[in-house]
Design a protein around this motif. Structure first.
Motif, PDB file in Angstrom:
ATOM      1  N   UNK A   1     -19.280  12.656  -1.614  1.00 22.21           N
ATOM      2  CA  UNK A   1     -20.342  13.627  -1.872  1.00 22.21           C
ATOM      3  C   UNK A   1     -20.050  14.925  -1.132  1.00 22.21           C
ATOM      4  N   UNK A   2     -19.701  14.786   0.149  1.00 26.04           N
ATOM      5  CA  UNK A   2     -19.380  15.915   1.010  1.00 26.04           C
ATOM      6  C   UNK A   2     -17.903  15.827   1.373  1.00 26.04           C
ATOM      7  N   UNK A   3     -17.177  16.921   1.279  1.00 26.40           N
ATOM      8  CA  UNK A   3     -15.746  16.919   1.590  1.00 26.40           C
ATOM      9  C   UNK A   3     -15.454  17.238   3.056  1.00 26.40           C
ATOM     10  N   UNK A   4     -16.483  17.663   3.810  1.00 19.85           N
ATOM     11  CA  UNK A   4     -16.296  18.000   5.221  1.00 19.85           C
ATOM     12  C   UNK A   4     -15.969  16.731   5.998  1.00 19.85           C
ATOM     13  N   UNK A   5     -14.890  16.745   6.742  1.00 12.62           N
ATOM     14  CA  UNK A   5     -14.385  15.561   7.435  1.00 12.62           C
ATOM     15  C   UNK A   5     -15.022  15.422   8.816  1.00 12.62           C
ATOM     16  N   UNK A   6     -15.690  14.288   9.040  1.00 13.15           N
ATOM     17  CA  UNK A   6     -16.213  13.948  10.364  1.00 13.15           C
ATOM     18  C   UNK A   6     -16.558  12.461  10.377  1.00 13.15           C
ATOM     19  N   UNK A   7     -16.327  11.778  11.508  1.00 14.69           N
ATOM     20  CA  UNK A   7     -16.739  10.374  11.603  1.00 14.69           C
ATOM     21  C   UNK A   7     -18.238  10.224  11.870  1.00 14.69           C
ATOM     22  N   UNK A   8     -18.934  11.352  12.092  1.00 17.61           N
ATOM     23  CA  UNK A   8     -20.359  11.328  12.424  1.00 17.61           C
ATOM     24  C   UNK A   8     -21.136  12.135  11.383  1.00 17.61           C
ATOM     25  N   UNK A   9     -21.741  11.480  10.375  1.00 12.02           N
ATOM     26  CA  UNK A   9     -22.452  12.210   9.330  1.00 12.02           C
ATOM     27  C   UNK A   9     -23.460  13.222   9.863  1.00 12.02           C
ATOM     28  N   UNK A  10     -24.088  12.935  10.979  1.00 12.57           N
ATOM     29  CA  UNK A  10     -25.069  13.848  11.585  1.00 12.57           C
ATOM     30  C   UNK A  10     -24.453  15.225  11.856  1.00 12.57           C
TER      31      UNK A  10
ATOM     32  N   UNK B   1     -20.392  24.800   2.479  1.00 14.33           N
ATOM     33  CA  UNK B   1     -19.264  24.482   3.360  1.00 14.33           C
ATOM     34  C   UNK B   1     -19.075  22.969   3.477  1.00 14.33           C
ATOM     35  N   UNK B   2     -20.163  22.222   3.672  1.00 12.56           N
ATOM     36  CA  UNK B   2     -20.024  20.766   3.831  1.00 12.56           C
ATOM     37  C   UNK B   2     -19.777  20.063   2.504  1.00 12.56           C
ATOM     38  N   UNK B   3     -20.323  20.609   1.408  1.00 11.50           N
ATOM     39  CA  UNK B   3     -20.028  20.017   0.095  1.00 11.50           C
ATOM     40  C   UNK B   3     -18.548  20.204  -0.212  1.00 11.50           C
ATOM     41  N   UNK B   4     -18.008  21.351   0.171  1.00 12.35           N
ATOM     42  CA  UNK B   4     -16.590  21.609   0.008  1.00 12.35           C
ATOM     43  C   UNK B   4     -16.264  22.399  -1.238  1.00 12.35           C
ATOM     44  N   UNK B   5     -15.600  23.535  -1.065  1.00 14.92           N
ATOM     45  CA  UNK B   5     -15.207  24.324  -2.227  1.00 14.92           C
ATOM     46  C   UNK B   5     -14.235  23.524  -3.100  1.00 14.92           C
ATOM     47  N   UNK B   6     -14.542  23.388  -4.357  1.00 20.33           N
ATOM     48  CA  UNK B   6     -13.665  22.640  -5.268  1.00 20.33           C
ATOM     49  C   UNK B   6     -13.887  21.140  -5.266  1.00 20.33           C
ATOM     50  N   UNK B   7     -14.804  20.639  -4.444  1.00 15.80           N
ATOM     51  CA  UNK B   7     -15.004  19.190  -4.367  1.00 15.80           C
ATOM     52  C   UNK B   7     -15.448  18.597  -5.707  1.00 15.80           C
ATOM     53  N   UNK B   8     -16.339  19.276  -6.407  1.00  9.95           N
ATOM     54  CA  UNK B   8     -16.836  18.745  -7.679  1.00  9.95           C
ATOM     55  C   UNK B   8     -15.704  18.515  -8.672  1.00  9.95           C
TER      56      UNK B   8
ATOM     57  N   UNK C   1     -11.248  19.388   5.654  1.00  8.86           N
ATOM     58  CA  UNK C   1     -11.693  18.801   4.387  1.00  8.86           C
ATOM     59  C   UNK C   1     -10.737  17.717   3.925  1.00  8.86           C
ATOM     60  N   UNK C   2     -11.293  16.779   3.160  1.00 11.37           N
ATOM     61  CA  UNK C   2     -10.478  15.874   2.345  1.00 11.37           C
ATOM     62  C   UNK C   2     -11.226  15.704   1.040  1.00 11.37           C
ATOM     63  N   UNK C   3     -10.573  16.084  -0.039  1.00  8.11           N
ATOM     64  CA  UNK C   3     -11.183  16.029  -1.367  1.00  8.11           C
ATOM     65  C   UNK C   3     -10.838  14.747  -2.106  1.00  8.11           C
ATOM     66  N   UNK C   4      -9.630  14.258  -1.907  1.00  8.95           N
ATOM     67  CA  UNK C   4      -9.163  13.095  -2.660  1.00  8.95           C
ATOM     68  C   UNK C   4      -8.160  12.328  -1.825  1.00  8.95           C
TER      69      UNK C   4
ATOM     70  N   UNK D   1       0.848  -1.197   0.000  1.00 10.37           N
ATOM     71  CA  UNK D   1       0.000   0.000   0.000  1.00 10.37           C
ATOM     72  C   UNK D   1       0.876   1.237   0.000  1.00 10.37           C
ATOM     73  N   UNK D   2       0.517   2.194  -0.854  1.00 15.26           N
ATOM     74  CA  UNK D   2       1.245   3.465  -0.883  1.00 15.26           C
ATOM     75  C   UNK D   2       0.254   4.577  -1.204  1.00 15.26           C
ATOM     76  N   UNK D   3       0.154   5.572  -0.318  1.00 10.31           N
ATOM     77  CA  UNK D   3      -0.702   6.717  -0.590  1.00 10.31           C
ATOM     78  C   UNK D   3       0.029   7.607  -1.586  1.00 10.31           C
ATOM     79  N   UNK D   4      -0.580   7.768  -2.751  1.00 13.19           N
ATOM     80  CA  UNK D   4       0.010   8.597  -3.804  1.00 13.19           C
ATOM     81  C   UNK D   4      -0.296  10.073  -3.592  1.00 13.19           C
ATOM     82  N   UNK D   5      -1.564  10.361  -3.261  1.00 13.13           N
ATOM     83  CA  UNK D   5      -1.973  11.752  -3.061  1.00 13.13           C
ATOM     84  C   UNK D   5      -3.075  11.822  -2.018  1.00 13.13           C
ATOM     85  N   UNK D   6      -3.025  12.883  -1.257  1.00 12.75           N
ATOM     86  CA  UNK D   6      -4.108  13.213  -0.342  1.00 12.75           C
ATOM     87  C   UNK D   6      -4.288  14.718  -0.458  1.00 12.75           C
ATOM     88  N   UNK D   7      -5.489  15.130  -0.832  1.00 11.36           N
ATOM     89  CA  UNK D   7      -5.759  16.560  -1.009  1.00 11.36           C
ATOM     90  C   UNK D   7      -6.849  16.963  -0.016  1.00 11.36           C
TER      91      UNK D   7
END
Length: 177
Positions: free
Chosen positions: A76-85, A94-101, A21-24, A8-14
């Motif tokens: 779908x949403x780039x906002x990082x949380x372990x609790x979707x609620x 804000x929760x969709x994330x700027x640039x997420x699309x 946020x985490x987009x990718x 396993x090797x993480x190539x990119x994390x954005x």
């Protein structure tokens, strides 16, 4: 008996640094070249450049069994949380994330297979959930999406944590709501 960990090797994390946020998250799961999987999930939790989480681990295992060399995780949403609620009450953009699309589109366009795996809302306001799914439906209209196993009783693609055993993919069609 000692079990060797899979390659396993993480190539990119954005973005690179852990934050709101985490987009990718792009992970090589084979040292050899091969097909690329894009998995469109609900929202990022703990997985980052430095560590995995249960959803990403399950996704990687499923992809390995099917011969994929890499996995791109988008949401779908780039906002990082372990609790979707926890997405409730925050501004939609804000929760969709700027640039997420842009990241969703690039990952799906560059994949050999794109799979939807966001599951049911699990506490996210249903109106917010459907609005975001509608936006992503329009964004990905030119691309064929697959789902793993049958849809949930609400018609959503099964969450990646439920991609068990030999469950196969089938075409996923966004339902108009």
């Amino acid at each position: 008996m000692v079990t060797e960990k899979p390659w396993r090797k993480v190539e990119r994390c954005i973005p690179e640094k852990y934050g709101r946020y985490r987009y990718l998250l792009e992970i090589q799961i084979s040292a050899e070249p091969g097909p690329r999987l894009a998995a469109l999930l609900k929202n990022p939790s703990a997985a980052s450049r430095e560590r995995s989480d249960p959803t990403v681990g399950k996704l990687e295992a499923w992809a390995r069994r099917r011969g994929f060399a890499s996995v791109s995780v988008i949401n779908l949403f780039a906002w990082r949380t372990p609790h979707p609620r926890a997405l409730n009450g925050l501004p939609f953009r804000k929760i969709a994330g700027p640039g997420n699309d842009r990241h969703i589109l690039a990952a799906v366009a560059g994949a050999d297979l794109a799979v939807a795996g966001w599951g049911n809302p699990n506490g996210i306001d249903p109106g917010v959930y459907e609005r975001r799914i509608g936006e992503v439906r329009e964004l990905l209209r030119p691309y064929p999406l697959q789902a793993v196993g049958p849809p949930t009783k609400d018609g959503h693609p099964r969450h990646a944590l439920l991609w068990n055993g030999d469950v196969e993919t089938a075409p996923f069609g966004f339902r108009e709501r």
